[in-house]
Design a protein around this motif. Structure first.
Motif, PDB file in Angstrom:
ATOM      1  N   ALA A   2      44.867  -5.783  47.603  1.00 37.46           N
ATOM      2  CA  ALA A   2      44.904  -4.353  47.320  1.00 37.46           C
ATOM      3  C   ALA A   2      43.496  -3.886  46.973  1.00 37.46           C
ATOM      4  CB  ALA A   2      45.850  -4.067  46.157  1.00 37.46           C
ATOM      5  N   VAL A   3      43.057  -2.837  47.646  1.00 37.62           N
ATOM      6  CA  VAL A   3      41.758  -2.217  47.360  1.00 37.62           C
ATOM      7  C   VAL A   3      42.040  -0.797  46.878  1.00 37.62           C
ATOM      8  CG1 VAL A   3      39.536  -1.531  48.298  1.00 37.62           C
ATOM      9  CG2 VAL A   3      40.647  -3.612  49.147  1.00 37.62           C
ATOM     10  N   PHE A   4      41.537  -0.476  45.684  1.00 40.29           N
ATOM     11  CA  PHE A   4      41.864   0.848  45.146  1.00 40.29           C
ATOM     12  C   PHE A   4      40.610   1.563  44.671  1.00 40.29           C
ATOM     13  CE2 PHE A   4      42.145  -1.920  41.433  1.00 40.29           C
ATOM     14  CZ  PHE A   4      41.476  -1.200  40.444  1.00 40.29           C
ATOM     15  N   THR A   5      40.667   2.884  44.715  1.00 38.57           N
ATOM     16  CA  THR A   5      39.573   3.725  44.228  1.00 38.57           C
ATOM     17  C   THR A   5      40.130   4.714  43.205  1.00 38.57           C
ATOM     18  OG1 THR A   5      39.915   5.231  46.105  1.00 38.57           O
ATOM     19  CG2 THR A   5      38.196   3.554  46.321  1.00 38.57           C
ATOM     20  N   ASP A   6      39.277   5.099  42.299  1.00 38.01           N
ATOM     21  CA  ASP A   6      39.637   6.050  41.245  1.00 38.01           C
ATOM     22  C   ASP A   6      39.574   7.468  41.815  1.00 38.01           C
ATOM     23  OD1 ASP A   6      39.971   7.576  39.008  1.00 38.01           O
ATOM     24  OD2 ASP A   6      38.374   6.641  37.852  1.00 38.01           O
ATOM     25  N   ILE A   7      40.717   8.135  41.854  1.00 44.85           N
ATOM     26  CA  ILE A   7      40.760   9.508  42.380  1.00 44.85           C
ATOM     27  C   ILE A   7      41.210  10.485  41.296  1.00 44.85           C
ATOM     28  CG2 ILE A   7      41.159   8.791  44.764  1.00 44.85           C
ATOM     29  CD1 ILE A   7      44.156   9.506  44.302  1.00 44.85           C
ATOM     30  N   THR A   8      40.938  10.111  40.039  1.00 45.42           N
ATOM     31  CA  THR A   8      41.394  10.948  38.921  1.00 45.42           C
ATOM     32  C   THR A   8      40.821  12.360  39.010  1.00 45.42           C
ATOM     33  OG1 THR A   8      41.506   8.983  37.521  1.00 45.42           O
ATOM     34  CG2 THR A   8      41.531  11.123  36.411  1.00 45.42           C
ATOM     35  N   GLU A   9      39.519  12.476  39.244  1.00 43.07           N
ATOM     36  CA  GLU A   9      38.897  13.798  39.325  1.00 43.07           C
ATOM     37  C   GLU A   9      39.446  14.582  40.500  1.00 43.07           C
ATOM     38  OE1 GLU A   9      36.972  15.276  37.167  1.00 43.07           O
ATOM     39  OE2 GLU A   9      37.278  13.511  35.895  1.00 43.07           O
ATOM     40  N   GLN A  10      39.670  13.891  41.611  1.00 43.94           N
ATOM     41  CA  GLN A  10      40.225  14.567  42.790  1.00 43.94           C
ATOM     42  C   GLN A  10      41.616  15.118  42.482  1.00 43.94           C
ATOM     43  OE1 GLN A  10      40.366  12.110  46.334  1.00 43.94           O
ATOM     44  NE2 GLN A  10      41.976  13.369  47.250  1.00 43.94           N
ATOM     45  N   MET A  11      42.430  14.327  41.778  1.00 44.33           N
ATOM     46  CA  MET A  11      43.784  14.782  41.437  1.00 44.33           C
ATOM     47  C   MET A  11      43.722  15.950  40.456  1.00 44.33           C
ATOM     48  SD  MET A  11      45.920  13.110  43.244  1.00 44.33           S
ATOM     49  CE  MET A  11      47.440  13.556  42.405  1.00 44.33           C
ATOM     50  N   ARG A  12      42.794  15.913  39.524  1.00 42.04           N
ATOM     51  CA  ARG A  12      42.656  17.019  38.588  1.00 42.04           C
ATOM     52  C   ARG A  12      42.266  18.298  39.327  1.00 42.04           C
ATOM     53  NH1 ARG A  12      39.287  13.814  33.856  1.00 42.04           N
ATOM     54  NH2 ARG A  12      41.087  12.755  32.916  1.00 42.04           N
ATOM     55  N   LEU A  13      41.347  18.153  40.273  1.00 41.62           N
ATOM     56  CA  LEU A  13      40.926  19.306  41.054  1.00 41.62           C
ATOM     57  C   LEU A  13      42.097  19.844  41.873  1.00 41.62           C
ATOM     58  CD1 LEU A  13      38.697  21.181  42.062  1.00 41.62           C
ATOM     59  CD2 LEU A  13      38.112  19.452  43.781  1.00 41.62           C
ATOM     60  N   GLU A  14      42.864  18.929  42.514  1.00 46.36           N
ATOM     61  CA  GLU A  14      44.013  19.358  43.305  1.00 46.36           C
ATOM     62  C   GLU A  14      45.043  20.071  42.427  1.00 46.36           C
ATOM     63  OE1 GLU A  14      45.659  16.108  45.455  1.00 46.36           O
ATOM     64  OE2 GLU A  14      43.860  15.787  46.698  1.00 46.36           O
ATOM     65  N   LYS A  15      45.272  19.536  41.225  1.00 52.26           N
ATOM     66  CA  LYS A  15      46.232  20.175  40.313  1.00 52.26           C
ATOM     67  C   LYS A  15      45.726  21.543  39.870  1.00 52.26           C
ATOM     68  CE  LYS A  15      48.559  16.126  38.391  1.00 52.26           C
ATOM     69  NZ  LYS A  15      48.861  15.369  37.157  1.00 52.26           N
ATOM     70  N   ALA A  16      44.409  21.633  39.619  1.00 55.56           N
ATOM     71  CA  ALA A  16      43.842  22.916  39.207  1.00 55.56           C
ATOM     72  C   ALA A  16      43.959  23.937  40.338  1.00 55.56           C
ATOM     73  CB  ALA A  16      42.381  22.728  38.807  1.00 55.56           C
ATOM     74  N   GLN A  17      43.700  23.498  41.555  1.00 52.41           N
ATOM     75  CA  GLN A  17      43.823  24.387  42.703  1.00 52.41           C
ATOM     76  C   GLN A  17      45.267  24.816  42.908  1.00 52.41           C
ATOM     77  OE1 GLN A  17      42.058  21.927  45.723  1.00 52.41           O
ATOM     78  NE2 GLN A  17      39.994  22.792  45.441  1.00 52.41           N
ATOM     79  N   GLU A  18      46.193  23.857  42.729  1.00 43.36           N
ATOM     80  CA  GLU A  18      47.615  24.186  42.870  1.00 43.36           C
ATOM     81  C   GLU A  18      48.034  25.192  41.796  1.00 43.36           C
ATOM     82  OE1 GLU A  18      51.423  24.289  44.325  1.00 43.36           O
ATOM     83  OE2 GLU A  18      49.579  23.485  45.235  1.00 43.36           O
ATOM     84  N   GLN A  19      47.540  24.980  40.575  1.00 45.80           N
ATOM     85  CA  GLN A  19      47.872  25.896  39.492  1.00 45.80           C
ATOM     86  C   GLN A  19      47.304  27.282  39.776  1.00 45.80           C
ATOM     87  OE1 GLN A  19      49.775  24.654  37.119  1.00 45.80           O
ATOM     88  NE2 GLN A  19      50.017  26.632  36.087  1.00 45.80           N
ATOM     89  N   GLU A  20      46.104  27.295  40.369  1.00 47.28           N
ATOM     90  CA  GLU A  20      45.488  28.580  40.708  1.00 47.28           C
ATOM     91  C   GLU A  20      46.295  29.303  41.778  1.00 47.28           C
ATOM     92  OE1 GLU A  20      41.186  30.263  42.367  1.00 47.28           O
ATOM     93  OE2 GLU A  20      41.385  28.181  41.675  1.00 47.28           O
ATOM     94  N   ARG A  21      46.800  28.542  42.767  1.00 52.07           N
ATOM     95  CA  ARG A  21      47.625  29.168  43.808  1.00 52.07           C
ATOM     96  C   ARG A  21      48.919  29.720  43.222  1.00 52.07           C
ATOM     97  NH1 ARG A  21      45.686  24.814  46.990  1.00 52.07           N
ATOM     98  NH2 ARG A  21      47.497  23.528  46.430  1.00 52.07           N
ATOM     99  N   ILE A  22      49.496  28.989  42.279  1.00 49.39           N
ATOM    100  CA  ILE A  22      50.730  29.466  41.642  1.00 49.39           C
ATOM    101  C   ILE A  22      50.481  30.786  40.904  1.00 49.39           C
ATOM    102  CG2 ILE A  22      52.403  28.970  39.821  1.00 49.39           C
ATOM    103  CD1 ILE A  22      52.174  26.010  40.594  1.00 49.39           C
ATOM    104  N   LEU A  23      49.357  30.831  40.164  1.00 52.43           N
ATOM    105  CA  LEU A  23      49.032  32.050  39.430  1.00 52.43           C
ATOM    106  C   LEU A  23      48.777  33.208  40.383  1.00 52.43           C
ATOM    107  CD1 LEU A  23      46.700  30.649  36.620  1.00 52.43           C
ATOM    108  CD2 LEU A  23      49.039  31.532  36.375  1.00 52.43           C
ATOM    109  N   GLU A  24      48.070  32.933  41.480  1.00 53.02           N
ATOM    110  CA  GLU A  24      47.804  33.984  42.462  1.00 53.02           C
ATOM    111  C   GLU A  24      49.107  34.514  43.036  1.00 53.02           C
ATOM    112  OE1 GLU A  24      45.236  32.236  45.327  1.00 53.02           O
ATOM    113  OE2 GLU A  24      43.403  32.500  44.126  1.00 53.02           O
TER     114      GLU A  24
END
Length: 305
Positions: free
Chosen positions: A275-297
């Motif tokens: 198994a090869v894995f990479t840390d995508i925590t910041e990417q997920m935070r950004l995606e969640k923030a963008q999703e939250q922004e779309r919901i608010l819009e």
């Protein structure tokens, strides 16, 4: 006297001389009037004493060889005389610090005597260009060839060592976690790189292994079934599977990783799952923030309408 006995004597002479470096047995088969023609350009002598002296002068330069692919042809010449021709390959024995790999041909003429068969003529033919005037064996050229091959081998070994060091540095510093575990149901950890134990918040590989015996120990309950199903789909040399999942580090911090898994045979010859894995925590935070922004819009839009 049979032709089989003639062949047997010729074979014994060549084996004791080339393989066992035994000169005295060869000399014991000489007739008093023997004529010898050697493989070197100037190698020739007549009479037992002269021929024996030529061989004994080169005793210290004998190279032990393995002899293979032997063929013999014998002929009854009549009057108690026999001819035997032999062809074989000579290869210097390992550890001799010489390198010989050549075909040699020899012709014996034997005569029946009261003491048995005696050699009245020996003609040994090897590529004489490699044999110096005072050599029985191509000592200088075979030593040079050995040194050349040894040098080439050392260069290759150095290249492999450099490559191995580069791969080890890459394995230890690459910004990805690499984890190998067994294919059986225990899925026991086999190997991991430093990024793996550092990512999960451990101070060393030993500390990680004390707390984690299987990578599934770090999989949250919500994802365990999905990960096990992905492992079950893997086949050797088959396609990889990939997924993303939530993790909780040792200090309780929530993080996300993107994983690519495959079934391979590792450098130790063991079939494992890697198994090869990479840390995508910041990417997920950004995606969640963008999703939250779309919901608010969307909410603002509906309110405006």
């Amino acid at each position: 006297m049979t032709l089989a006995e003639v062949e047997s004597l010729a074979r014994k002479i060549l084996t004791t001389y080339f393989c066992d470096s035994d000169l005295e047995f060869l000399i014991s088969t000489f007739a008093d009037d023997i004529i010898w023609l050697g493989g070197g350009e100037k190698q020739k002598a007549e009479g037992k004493e002269a021929v024996a002296a030529c061989f004994r002068s080169g005793k210290d330069g004998m190279i032990a060889c393995d002899m293979s692919d032997e063929t013999y042809h014998c002929m009854d010449l009549g009057g108690g005389a026999y001819l035997c021709e032999g062809v074989s390959w000579l290869r210097s024995k390992p550890g001799s610090e010489f390198y010989i790999n050549m075909q040699q041909r020899v012709t014996f003429v034997f005569r029946e005597t009261d003491e048995g068969l005696k050699a009245v003529h020996i003609h040994n033919s090897v590529p004489y260009q490699a044999i110096k005037e005072d050599e029985l064996f191509p000592i200088e050229s075979s030593r040079e060839e050995f040194i050349r091959l040894q040098s080439a081998l050392n260069i290759k070994n150095q290249e492999f060592e450099n490559q191995a060091q580069f791969l080890e540095r890459l394995y230890n510093t690459i910004p990805c976690g690499i984890l190998q575990f067994t294919t059986d149901p225990s899925h026991r950890v086999v190997a991991l790189n430093p990024m793996t134990w550092k990512f999960y918040g451990y101070d060393s590989e030993e500390a990680y292994r004390r707390h984690v015996t299987s990578p599934l120990d770090n999989v949250e309950a919500e994802d365990r079934g999905r990960v096990l199903a992905a492992i079950g789909r893997l086949t050797l040399n088959g396609e990889n599977v990939s997924y993303r999942r939530r993790c909780v580090r040792r200090d309780g911090q929530e993080v996300w990783i993107s994983v690519v898994m495959g079934r391979i045979v590792n450098s130790d010859g063991l079939e494992v799952i890697q198994a090869v894995f990479t840390d995508i925590t910041e990417q997920m935070r950004l995606e969640k923030a963008q999703e939250q922004e779309r919901i608010l819009e969307n909410r603002f839009l509906r309110a405006a309408i």
